[in-house]
Scaffold this active site. Sequence first.
Site, PDB file in Angstrom:
ATOM      1  N   LYS A  75       0.947  -1.217   0.027  1.00  0.00           N
ATOM      2  CA  LYS A  75      -0.096   0.017   0.074  1.00  0.00           C
ATOM      3  C   LYS A  75       0.763   1.292  -0.124  1.00  0.00           C
ATOM      4  O   LYS A  75       0.272   2.302  -0.446  1.00  0.00           O
ATOM      5  CB  LYS A  75      -0.821  -0.013   1.270  1.00  0.00           C
ATOM      6  CG  LYS A  75      -2.169  -0.912   1.143  1.00  0.00           C
ATOM      7  CD  LYS A  75      -3.115  -0.102   0.121  1.00  0.00           C
ATOM      8  CE  LYS A  75      -4.530  -0.937   0.334  1.00  0.00           C
ATOM      9  NZ  LYS A  75      -5.504  -0.408  -0.187  1.00  0.00           N
ATOM     10  N   ASP A 122      -8.101   0.252   6.783  1.00  0.00           N
ATOM     11  CA  ASP A 122      -8.059  -1.234   7.473  1.00  0.00           C
ATOM     12  C   ASP A 122      -6.713  -1.457   7.967  1.00  0.00           C
ATOM     13  O   ASP A 122      -6.697  -2.693   8.424  1.00  0.00           O
ATOM     14  CB  ASP A 122      -8.633  -2.184   6.700  1.00  0.00           C
ATOM     15  CG  ASP A 122     -10.078  -2.160   6.184  1.00  0.00           C
ATOM     16  OD1 ASP A 122     -10.679  -1.818   7.318  1.00  0.00           O
ATOM     17  OD2 ASP A 122     -10.645  -2.219   5.109  1.00  0.00           O
TER      18      ASP A 122
END
Length: 403
Positions: A75, A122
Amino acid sequence: MHISSVYNTDRKDRSREYPLFLSKEEVKNVRRFHKTFRGYERTPLSRLNNLAKEIGVKEIFVKDESFRFNLNAFKVLGGSLAIGKLLCKKLGININETTFEYLKSDGVREKIGQMTFVTATDGNHGRGVAWAAKELNQKAIVYLPKGSAIRRVEAIRELGAEAIVTDLNYDDAVRLVMKVAQENGYEIIQDTAWNGYEEIPKWVMQGYTTMADEAIEQLNEIGIERPTHVFLQAGVGSMAGAVLGYYANVFKDNLPITTILEPDNAACIFKSAIIGDGKPYGVSGDLETIMVGLACGEPNPIGWNILRDFSDMYISSSDHAAARGMRILANPIGNDEKIVSGESGAIGIGILSLIMQDENYKEIKEKLGLNENSTVLVFSTEGDTDPVNYRKVLWDGKYELSL
């Protein structure tokens, strides 16, 4: 155990527009910027010959993102590029003509002053934003949905960011971020888009293409021009849309057969495909799933448009498939490499193995044209970002699956 599928029967009939912001030239520039990061290296592309033979395909390749900048997930590629482009925009310079090291300099900090980046996550996206903010001597505030694993929260705080666990699901946490940013003048670095907020999500998606470009480069180096099949997991659909959009630009009419994977309780892309009118649709509720990185109820409309126009099949599955994938990768056959893959990272291998080995999914196998001539590429997008649950799956057989 449960797998549902819908084949994108009208994909070839659609009037498709190739996403220009994911063109080969754009991705070349993204990759150039990431190469200026201290410690940049390509993550491994593991060739699992014995697993391929065991399940009946020619080749299986796994892009292992657990090695990305020692952050255990891919990410950071998106968040760092988006923040880099935002700083360049404020400085009035072209990111293609600068480096990450320059953006870290005291001179840049003096010019732009103190900034605070805020996001909902998350876990992995927030950690990437926190890392980039720390490297650039800026602040980050990260909001997480209820039930977030303690280790994921700690990993964000260890990078100097403020991590706040809410009592909301992911999509409501995003709405909270919008409110907080507006009230305080913070910069939102989010990996999904909404009306009026599209530029930064596109930058985030562009960042993810470094992973996709590395994979093709690594395949080419061993004489493989392209995979025949690609499996991509989707939360809001940003990563899947980025990879597929880039591959659509690279391979054009010879695009690999691509399948989009989601957990049953957060299958917004699958729902959008089932309704079939070309629009994105959300799902509601707690979005509870072992695949917390995919626990998103509302599609990124930018990513959805790409997945709608270029993917071949959408699959929604129970959590057991992800747990199966984790165990397969952690227990290699013969001299295959061991891969530590987290819940969201392992779903591709889990689904592929079930399609190939379980007669209940013979129709899916045939529709996708999976056979002994298939070369399959999957992305293990995270390592054991929740080590407690990882051990429960591997040691204690959590989410046991019997064929």
